[in-house]
Design a protein around this motif. Structure first.
Motif, PDB file in Angstrom:
ATOM      1  N   GLY A 140       0.799  -1.180   0.000  1.00 49.55           N
ATOM      2  CA  GLY A 140       0.000   0.000   0.000  1.00 49.55           C
ATOM      3  C   GLY A 140       0.846   1.250   0.000  1.00 49.55           C
ATOM      4  N   ILE A 141       2.513   1.094   0.214  1.00 49.12           N
ATOM      5  CA  ILE A 141       3.402   2.225   0.238  1.00 49.12           C
ATOM      6  C   ILE A 141       3.530   2.818  -1.147  1.00 49.12           C
ATOM      7  N   GLY A 142       3.379   1.971  -2.173  1.00 52.10           N
ATOM      8  CA  GLY A 142       3.548   2.439  -3.537  1.00 52.10           C
ATOM      9  C   GLY A 142       2.626   3.594  -3.878  1.00 52.10           C
ATOM     10  N   CYS A 143       1.396   3.560  -3.429  1.00 56.29           N
ATOM     11  CA  CYS A 143       0.460   4.646  -3.715  1.00 56.29           C
ATOM     12  C   CYS A 143       0.878   5.930  -3.008  1.00 56.29           C
ATOM     13  N   VAL A 144       1.422   5.809  -1.791  1.00 61.84           N
ATOM     14  CA  VAL A 144       1.918   6.984  -1.080  1.00 61.84           C
ATOM     15  C   VAL A 144       3.111   7.583  -1.814  1.00 61.84           C
ATOM     16  N   CYS A 145       4.037   6.714  -2.245  1.00 59.15           N
ATOM     17  CA  CYS A 145       5.201   7.189  -3.001  1.00 59.15           C
ATOM     18  C   CYS A 145       4.774   7.854  -4.299  1.00 59.15           C
ATOM     19  N   CYS A 146       3.745   7.292  -4.912  1.00 57.19           N
ATOM     20  CA  CYS A 146       3.236   7.887  -6.153  1.00 57.19           C
ATOM     21  C   CYS A 146       2.750   9.302  -5.906  1.00 57.19           C
ATOM     22  N   LEU A 147       2.029   9.520  -4.799  1.00 58.97           N
ATOM     23  CA  LEU A 147       1.543  10.855  -4.459  1.00 58.97           C
ATOM     24  C   LEU A 147       2.702  11.809  -4.181  1.00 58.97           C
ATOM     25  N   LEU A 148       3.685  11.353  -3.406  1.00 66.81           N
ATOM     26  CA  LEU A 148       4.846  12.189  -3.110  1.00 66.81           C
ATOM     27  C   LEU A 148       5.607  12.544  -4.378  1.00 66.81           C
ATOM     28  N   TRP A 149       5.737  11.566  -5.261  1.00 69.89           N
ATOM     29  CA  TRP A 149       6.450  11.815  -6.522  1.00 69.89           C
ATOM     30  C   TRP A 149       5.757  12.924  -7.317  1.00 69.89           C
ATOM     31  N   CYS A 150       4.456  12.846  -7.436  1.00 74.13           N
ATOM     32  CA  CYS A 150       3.725  13.823  -8.243  1.00 74.13           C
ATOM     33  C   CYS A 150       3.746  15.223  -7.622  1.00 74.13           C
ATOM     34  N   VAL A 151       3.860  15.297  -6.298  1.00 69.73           N
ATOM     35  CA  VAL A 151       3.853  16.593  -5.626  1.00 69.73           C
ATOM     36  C   VAL A 151       5.236  17.227  -5.599  1.00 69.73           C
ATOM     37  N   VAL A 152       6.278  16.436  -5.327  1.00 73.44           N
ATOM     38  CA  VAL A 152       7.607  16.980  -5.069  1.00 73.44           C
ATOM     39  C   VAL A 152       8.489  17.045  -6.304  1.00 73.44           C
ATOM     40  N   VAL A 153       8.362  16.076  -7.207  1.00 71.16           N
ATOM     41  CA  VAL A 153       9.298  15.954  -8.320  1.00 71.16           C
ATOM     42  C   VAL A 153       8.824  16.742  -9.528  1.00 71.16           C
ATOM     43  N   TYR A 154       9.757  17.511 -10.115  1.00 75.45           N
ATOM     44  CA  TYR A 154       9.526  18.222 -11.377  1.00 75.45           C
ATOM     45  C   TYR A 154      10.626  17.855 -12.347  1.00 75.45           C
ATOM     46  N   ASP A 155      10.355  18.059 -13.648  1.00 78.03           N
ATOM     47  CA  ASP A 155      11.266  17.572 -14.665  1.00 78.03           C
ATOM     48  C   ASP A 155      12.606  18.290 -14.678  1.00 78.03           C
ATOM     49  N   ASP A 156      12.653  19.552 -14.257  1.00 76.45           N
ATOM     50  CA  ASP A 156      13.908  20.299 -14.260  1.00 76.45           C
ATOM     51  C   ASP A 156      13.831  21.402 -13.215  1.00 76.45           C
ATOM     52  N   PRO A 157      14.967  21.954 -12.815  1.00 76.47           N
ATOM     53  CA  PRO A 157      14.972  23.007 -11.784  1.00 76.47           C
ATOM     54  C   PRO A 157      14.177  24.240 -12.173  1.00 76.47           C
ATOM     55  N   GLY A 158      14.165  24.552 -13.470  1.00 83.19           N
ATOM     56  CA  GLY A 158      13.481  25.759 -13.901  1.00 83.19           C
ATOM     57  C   GLY A 158      11.985  25.744 -13.673  1.00 83.19           C
ATOM     58  N   SER A 159      11.380  24.554 -13.647  1.00 83.51           N
ATOM     59  CA  SER A 159       9.928  24.458 -13.484  1.00 83.51           C
ATOM     60  C   SER A 159       9.510  24.167 -12.050  1.00 83.51           C
ATOM     61  N   HIS A 160      10.461  23.980 -11.146  1.00 80.79           N
ATOM     62  CA  HIS A 160      10.113  23.646  -9.767  1.00 80.79           C
ATOM     63  C   HIS A 160       9.665  24.900  -9.011  1.00 80.79           C
ATOM     64  N   PRO A 161       8.504  24.881  -8.356  1.00 78.72           N
ATOM     65  CA  PRO A 161       7.969  26.097  -7.724  1.00 78.72           C
ATOM     66  C   PRO A 161       8.620  26.449  -6.389  1.00 78.72           C
ATOM     67  N   TRP A 162       9.293  25.497  -5.735  1.00 84.49           N
ATOM     68  CA  TRP A 162       9.794  25.762  -4.385  1.00 84.49           C
ATOM     69  C   TRP A 162      11.300  25.926  -4.320  1.00 84.49           C
ATOM     70  N   ILE A 163      11.994  25.690  -5.386  1.00 81.84           N
ATOM     71  CA  ILE A 163      13.450  25.718  -5.345  1.00 81.84           C
ATOM     72  C   ILE A 163      13.950  27.149  -5.168  1.00 81.84           C
ATOM     73  N   SER A 164      15.017  27.292  -4.397  1.00 86.91           N
ATOM     74  CA  SER A 164      15.582  28.624  -4.188  1.00 86.91           C
ATOM     75  C   SER A 164      16.329  29.083  -5.439  1.00 86.91           C
TER      76      SER A 164
END
Length: 461
Positions: free
Chosen positions: A202-226
């Motif tokens: 049942g961890i896979g679904c949690v990891c899937c959610l975290l992946w979609c929220v935290v991971v972006y394709d490149d630094p330029g598109s990430h909303p939280w990066i400094s």
């Protein structure tokens, strides 16, 4: 360090501004992504291999060949309980199937047939459609299919194999696509650390959610990066990754000995890894006749040590690079340490059947050293062709499913002929394959950017 490597390193370092060089790593977005990728890899690995442990109690214990997988009272009627209190005839708690070692090998390998077809396309799709959505969908599908495995097993062997093949299709996309993220997120001197963290497990679904929220394709598109971290990553990759898309130099790739050395060494090392993953529980059950609880504990001990060493490996490799060790030397040394000692120790196992402590020690040391090539041959494609690393990382890892298909097929055949002598053949064959792959990599492996992977418009004024 060669003149070419020194020039590439200095060119990269001169691109970094004074502010960018001081960016911390521990609380950064890039290391957060590595941690999420780590849990995703751990989830995919668990979904892939859980049946290897449950097989010990799933097979028909009345079949004489299924001694390989039987849960018995043997070594210590129970390692942790009073032997007098251990039940003499434990009640059956799960369905029992009449599967021979060859059938078990087919079940083990079935998921790899799917991975074999999609690991290379997974890296390509991630490079074109974006790693975030490609890996997110793959992880979600694999997690759902894992829940279907018990039902499929009850409905029939054919449906179980089909379910695992489809699950392999999704896992291949997940593994191949996940590696593509480091083309745009890993500064050259942090590649070993970031990739080692991501690949260690049942961890896979949690990891899937975290992946979609935290991971972006490149630094330029990430909303939280400094701003400072974004500048650090982008400036460190300017020398290696072009924003322009160019066609793949397929002919040059197929004739590249450094690339072939990566693929063949990855294949041989994956033969070692898959032998561990698929047959550690079976071997412990066959030799020491321990019950399922103790088998799970003993089988997990080597992988716990492996997990810790895998995370530390990248840090050590990056530290050596900062100390001006040649890149190719670091890649090859960690690959040797993660291939040669484990192969030797496993080849010695058939002669240690009577020694319980020594056998578990050898298994633990061997498995503990196996993650070292994560900072070596497995990320070497980022060194020789950073422009095409999304495809090449998927291609080199694509040799892993080939090993994963062959290992249970060959091992199942050997064990079906003669269980006791079959283990010797399995470990000796493993030793030979790993030595040949390692020698080829040591001779032809490189770490400098290949001519066919360089920017074609660098000479334009």
């Amino acid at each position: 360090m060669s003149h070419q490597e020194r020039r590439n390193t200095m060119a990269t370092m001169t691109e970094l501004s004074p502010t960018a060089r001081k960016i911390p790593s521990l609380c950064s977005i890039r290391y957060g992504i590595a941690l999420i990728a780590h849990f995703c890899s751990l989830t995919l690995m668990a979904q892939n291999t859980i049946i290897n442990i449950t097989m010990v109690v799933m097979v028909n214990s009345t079949d004489h060949q299924s001694q390989l997988n039987r849960s018995a009272e043997g070594l210590s009627a129970d390692l942790f309980d009073d032997p007098d209190k251990a039940p003499k005839n434990p009640p059956a708690r799960a369905p029992v199937y009449n599967w021979s070692p060859q059938i078990q090998g087919i079940i083990f390998s079935s998921i790899q047939y799917g991975m074999l077809l999609t690991q290379f396309p997974g890296g390509y799709l991630a490079g074109r459609l974006g790693t975030k959505r490609v890996v997110g969908v793959a992880l979600f599908v694999s997690s759902l299919l894992t829940l279907c495995i018990p039902v499929a097993a009850n409905l029939g062997l054919g449906l179980l194999i089909a379910t695992r093949i489809v699950q392999g299709l999704s896992q291949g996309v997940g593994y191949g696509g996940q590696l593509a993220v480091w083309q745009r997120w890993a500064p050259p001197h942090e590649r070993s650390s970031l990739c080692s963290i991501a690949l260690s497990g049942g961890i896979g679904c949690v990891c899937c959610l975290l992946w979609c929220v935290v991971v972006y394709d490149d630094p330029g598109s990430h909303p939280w990066i400094s701003t400072s971290e974004k500048e650090y990553i982008i400036s460190s990759l300017d020398q290696q990754v072009s924003s322009e898309k160019q066609s793949l130099p397929i002919k040059a790739m197929l004739s590249s000995l450094p690339l072939w050395s990566i693929c063949l060494c990855s294949f041989s090392h994956q033969w070692l890894i898959n032998t561990f993953l698929m047959y550690t529980p079976t071997y412990i059950s066959f030799v020491f006749k321990v019950n399922i609880r103790d088998n799970g504990l003993l089988s997990s001990l080597p992988f716990l040590v492996s997990w810790v060493i895998g995370i530390l490996t990248g840090k050590v490799a990056d530290f050596l690079l900062v100390k001006n060790f040649r890149l190719v030397t670091v890649r090859k040394v960690v690959t040797i340490l993660g291939t040669l000692p484990p192969s030797v120790l496993l080849a010695a196992l058939p002669y240690l059947n009577s020694s319980y402590v020594t056998t578990i020690t050898f298994l633990t040391i061997s498995c503990g050293l196996c993650p070292l090539p994560q900072a070596g041959v497995y990320i070497n494609a980022l060194d020789i062709a950073p422009r095409y690393s999304d495809v090449l990382l998927g291609a080199s890892r694509g040799f892993a499913p080939i090993a994963a298909v062959l290992v249970p097929t060959v091992s199942g055949f050997l064990l079906n002929q003669d269980p006791e002598f079959g283990w010797k053949n399995i470990f000796f064959l493993l030793f030979a394959i790993n030595i040949l792959g390692l020698i080829f990599y040591l001779i032809f492996g490189k770490a400098d950017v290949q001519d066919w992977a360089k920017e074609r418009k660098l000479t334009r004024l």
